[in-house]
Design a protein around this motif. Structure first.
Motif, PDB file in Angstrom:
ATOM      1  N   ASP A  53     -19.385 -18.660   6.407  1.00 56.97           N
ATOM      2  CA  ASP A  53     -18.240 -19.359   5.813  1.00 56.97           C
ATOM      3  C   ASP A  53     -17.537 -18.457   4.805  1.00 56.97           C
ATOM      4  OD1 ASP A  53     -16.424 -21.157   4.739  1.00 56.97           O
ATOM      5  OD2 ASP A  53     -17.865 -22.812   4.690  1.00 56.97           O
ATOM      6  N   VAL A  54     -16.267 -18.146   5.090  1.00 55.74           N
ATOM      7  CA  VAL A  54     -15.510 -17.268   4.202  1.00 55.74           C
ATOM      8  C   VAL A  54     -15.338 -17.881   2.820  1.00 55.74           C
ATOM      9  CG1 VAL A  54     -13.194 -18.127   4.750  1.00 55.74           C
ATOM     10  CG2 VAL A  54     -13.501 -15.713   4.167  1.00 55.74           C
ATOM     11  N   ARG A  55     -15.447 -19.205   2.712  1.00 57.33           N
ATOM     12  CA  ARG A  55     -15.271 -19.865   1.422  1.00 57.33           C
ATOM     13  C   ARG A  55     -16.386 -19.506   0.440  1.00 57.33           C
ATOM     14  NH1 ARG A  55     -14.588 -25.921   3.596  1.00 57.33           N
ATOM     15  NH2 ARG A  55     -16.488 -25.188   4.665  1.00 57.33           N
ATOM     16  N   ASN A  56     -17.463 -18.929   0.935  1.00 58.44           N
ATOM     17  CA  ASN A  56     -18.513 -18.440   0.032  1.00 58.44           C
ATOM     18  C   ASN A  56     -18.049 -17.217  -0.752  1.00 58.44           C
ATOM     19  OD1 ASN A  56     -20.313 -20.412   0.898  1.00 58.44           O
ATOM     20  ND2 ASN A  56     -21.148 -19.123   2.523  1.00 58.44           N
ATOM     21  N   ASN A  62     -10.256 -21.848  -6.540  1.00 60.96           N
ATOM     22  CA  ASN A  62     -10.489 -20.929  -7.658  1.00 60.96           C
ATOM     23  C   ASN A  62      -9.291 -20.023  -7.899  1.00 60.96           C
ATOM     24  OD1 ASN A  62     -13.022 -21.977  -8.107  1.00 60.96           O
ATOM     25  ND2 ASN A  62     -14.088 -20.410  -6.903  1.00 60.96           N
ATOM     26  N   LEU A  63      -8.664 -19.570  -6.813  1.00 59.41           N
ATOM     27  CA  LEU A  63      -7.497 -18.700  -6.952  1.00 59.41           C
ATOM     28  C   LEU A  63      -6.342 -19.446  -7.617  1.00 59.41           C
ATOM     29  CD1 LEU A  63      -7.505 -16.841  -3.506  1.00 59.41           C
ATOM     30  CD2 LEU A  63      -8.226 -15.935  -5.722  1.00 59.41           C
ATOM     31  N   GLY A  68      -2.953 -19.359 -11.539  1.00 59.81           N
ATOM     32  CA  GLY A  68      -1.846 -20.291 -11.703  1.00 59.81           C
ATOM     33  C   GLY A  68      -0.954 -20.381 -10.487  1.00 59.81           C
ATOM     34  N   LEU A  69      -1.552 -20.296  -9.314  1.00 57.79           N
ATOM     35  CA  LEU A  69      -0.789 -20.307  -8.070  1.00 57.79           C
ATOM     36  C   LEU A  69      -0.721 -21.709  -7.475  1.00 57.79           C
ATOM     37  CD1 LEU A  69      -2.370 -17.132  -6.422  1.00 57.79           C
ATOM     38  CD2 LEU A  69      -0.100 -17.283  -7.468  1.00 57.79           C
ATOM     39  N   GLY A  70       0.318 -21.947  -6.671  1.00 58.40           N
ATOM     40  CA  GLY A  70       0.381 -23.154  -5.879  1.00 58.40           C
ATOM     41  C   GLY A  70      -0.438 -22.963  -4.611  1.00 58.40           C
TER      42      GLY A  70
END
Length: 255
Positions: A53-56, A62-63, A68-70
């Motif tokens: 899982d790339v989400r690891n 978190n980004l 402060g990104l949308g």
């Protein structure tokens, strides 16, 4: 160890994750050792339990918080950051010792196919053979204008990756059988598609679709579609047979 990778790709809503889930379960029932990779850093819920899982390594939430990104900005940043995790992802994939690896790509196809990181990820994610499974959404493709648009996108994806590419008519069970047959006929016969364009489209839509179809055909590209249902598993045998032909000259993955 020989461990081919099949990347599932297609437009948003074409059924990539559900196809990945259904095909992996079908392979397991067929006594094939398969591993599933989630390559979508923005996925909130998946219809399968990923082995890798790339989400690891890259998390969109978190980004967003850190920079402060949308949502869109974070997804774009995440798509590029995945390339920095190639060694970790390769290690995780190789540790599965699977005979075949299915890679579920991001929901928004352009984040994967049309950024510089996409081809890099496909080329560098292990050194084993690769193929792409491009999904044509059956519901979207009923209109010949949309079908030709999908032909163009599929050709563009091939131009980005230059890997063996097979084409699946996904969500086959959601359209009337006569419409599904018409779409598969278009994929097999340029003349059938041209007849449909002439009969169903008018004005600039007709001219655009006809010329686009002819331009793609002149490139020699084939779009033979295999109808597949992730609900009933219809067509999974055909997909597996083509993958075996690409990866092992028709032999089983399991040795």
């Amino acid at each position: 160890m020989f461990m081919p990778l099949a990347f599932i790709i297609g437009t948003a809503g074409s059924g990539k994750s559900f196809f990945t889930a259904a095909f992996s379960e079908w392979l397991k029932m067929s006594k094939q050792d398969v591993a599933v990779v989630n390559l979508d850093p923005g996925a909130l819920k998946l219809p399968y339990s990923p082995d890798v899982d790339v989400r690891n390594y890259v998390d969109v939430g978190n980004l967003m918080e850190t920079y402060g990104l949308g949502p869109n900005g974070a997804l774009i940043m995440a798509a590029d950051l995945i390339a920095d995790e190639i060694e970790n992802l390769t290690r995780d994939i190789e540790s599965t010792n699977a005979d075949l690896v299915l890679v579920d790509t991001p929901g928004q196809m352009e984040l994967f196919a049309f950024r510089a990181s996409g081809p890099y990820i496909v080329n560098e994610l292990t050194r084993d053979p690769k193929a792409l499974i491009y999904l044509f959404d059956a519901v979207f493709s009923i209109n010949p204008l949309n079908y030709v648009s999908n032909m163009f996108l599929s050709a563009a994806v091939y131009n980005r990756f230059f890997q063996p590419q097979l084409h699946v008519l996904s969500k086959y069970d959601l359209v009337p059988k006569r419409d599904a047959k018409a779409i598969t006929d278009w994929s097999a016969s340029p003349m059938a598609l041209e007849d449909a364009i002439e009969a169903k489209l008018e004005g600039s839509k007709r001219v655009f679709s006809r010329n686009m179809m002819k331009a793609i055909n002149q490139l020699g590209m084939k779009f033979l579609l295999m109808p597949v249902s992730s609900k009933t598993n219809e067509g999974m045998t055909n997909v597996n047979t083509v993958l075996e032909r690409i990866f092992t000259s028709g032999e089983k993955y399991t040795t």
